[in-house]
Design a protein around this motif. Structure first.
Motif, mmCIF file in Angstrom:
data_model
loop_
_atom_site.group_PDB
_atom_site.id
_atom_site.type_symbol
_atom_site.label_atom_id
_atom_site.label_comp_id
_atom_site.label_asym_id
_atom_site.label_seq_id
_atom_site.Cartn_x
_atom_site.Cartn_y
_atom_site.Cartn_z
ATOM 1 N N ASP A 140 0.812 -1.217 0.000
ATOM 2 C CA ASP A 140 0.000 0.000 0.000
ATOM 3 C C ASP A 140 0.850 1.273 0.000
ATOM 4 O O ASP A 140 0.357 2.359 0.310
ATOM 5 N N TRP A 141 2.134 1.143 -0.376
ATOM 6 C CA TRP A 141 3.002 2.324 -0.420
ATOM 7 C C TRP A 141 2.532 3.257 -1.520
ATOM 8 O O TRP A 141 2.406 2.858 -2.683
ATOM 9 N N GLU A 142 2.246 4.492 -1.193
ATOM 10 C CA GLU A 142 1.603 5.402 -2.135
ATOM 11 C C GLU A 142 2.557 6.310 -2.887
ATOM 12 O O GLU A 142 2.116 7.075 -3.758
ATOM 13 N N TYR A 143 3.827 6.255 -2.580
ATOM 14 C CA TYR A 143 4.771 7.180 -3.209
ATOM 15 C C TYR A 143 5.542 6.491 -4.325
ATOM 16 O O TYR A 143 5.803 5.278 -4.282
ATOM 17 N N MET A 144 5.940 7.288 -5.325
ATOM 18 C CA MET A 144 6.710 6.741 -6.437
ATOM 19 C C MET A 144 8.123 6.379 -5.995
ATOM 20 O O MET A 144 8.694 5.391 -6.457
ATOM 21 N N GLN A 145 8.701 7.209 -5.114
ATOM 22 C CA GLN A 145 10.049 6.918 -4.656
ATOM 23 C C GLN A 145 10.043 5.702 -3.724
ATOM 24 O O GLN A 145 9.013 5.299 -3.213
ATOM 25 N N GLY A 146 11.220 5.132 -3.527
ATOM 26 C CA GLY A 146 11.329 3.961 -2.672
ATOM 27 C C GLY A 146 11.138 4.298 -1.204
ATOM 28 O O GLY A 146 10.850 5.436 -0.836
ATOM 29 N N MET A 147 11.307 3.303 -0.373
ATOM 30 C CA MET A 147 11.053 3.456 1.064
ATOM 31 C C MET A 147 12.348 3.661 1.839
ATOM 32 O O MET A 147 12.555 3.070 2.900
ATOM 33 N N GLY A 148 13.255 4.450 1.289
ATOM 34 C CA GLY A 148 14.555 4.660 1.920
ATOM 35 C C GLY A 148 14.443 5.104 3.361
ATOM 36 O O GLY A 148 13.614 5.945 3.716
#
Length: 227
Positions: A140-148
């Motif tokens: 459900d990650w909503e951002y285009m960038q990764g989860m850094g």
């Protein structure tokens, strides 16, 4: 982390005994009875060299522990994913929400730490500086960038992960992962309890000059749940 004498005997005594009996026999015997034998060097079987095991010479000492949450098979390479624990972020992260310009990870937010144990079960493979790449993303990650996450070597060590698996830089950048060899590396990102997560694994071998061989690229996907 994220593991494995042949007795050779000779029949010399039998041959000696047989020769002695023949020598004491009748005069009609032109020559002593002999027992046919095969030299020991001809009876020994050829054995394959044992498979290499352990850590590559270029790699940092791998770490282990944690709870296994996923296993991904990418060709002959296995990637095991372990959840090592959680800890509050000691500082803000580098990524920001594009709408609010607020950090996606704020100081004090809970971080989850994962450890990836990479093992080669097949023939030796030459890798580039990216080694075996693993990308994690909550479903459900909503951002285009990764989860850094955040960079903190002391906290990473405390949580039992190696953030930089290459201990000795190679020139050209060729890092051979031998048969049975393993290395590990880890990362942290925002902690979401009981969240399904997908792991994308990419392996792109290199030639003797360290140039990527894109035609031999291997990709695989695995899933798990951050507890």
């Amino acid at each position: 982390m994220k593991r494995h004498q042949r007795l050779a005997g000779a029949a010399a005594a039998t041959v000696l005994a047989t020769f002695g009996l023949a020598a004491c026999g009748s005069d009609d015997a032109d020559e002593p009875e002999s027992s046919e034998t095969t030299p020991a060097e001809e009876t020994e079987e050829t054995e394959a060299a044992p498979a290499a095991e352990g850590t590559p010479s270029w790699a940092a000492e791998p770490t282990d522990g944690g709870e296994l949450i996923s296993t991904i098979e990418a060709g002959d390479v296995t990637v095991e994913v372990y959840q090592m624990g959680t800890a509050p972020a000691p500082k803000d992260g580098n990524w920001v929400d594009p709408d609010t310009n607020e950090p996606l990870i704020a100081e004090g937010d809970d971080l989850v730490f994962l450890n990836y144990v990479v093992t080669n079960n097949g023939d030796p493979i030459d890798l580039g500086s990216s080694l075996v790449d693993v990308s994690a993303r909550y479903d459900d990650w909503e951002y285009m960038q990764g989860m850094g996450g955040i960079t903190d070597s002391a906290l990473a060590e405390e949580m039992g992960i190696v953030t930089s698996p290459i201990a000795e830089i190679a020139d050209p950048t060729v890092y051979t992962l031998g048969t049975g060899e393993s290395y590990s590396f880890g990362e942290n990102f925002h902690y979401q309890a009981d969240s399904p997560i997908t792991f994308d694994v990419t392996i792109t071998p290199v030639d003797e000059n360290g140039d990527l061989i894109h035609d031999d690229k291997i990709e695989a996907e695995g899933t798990g749940t951050v507890a």
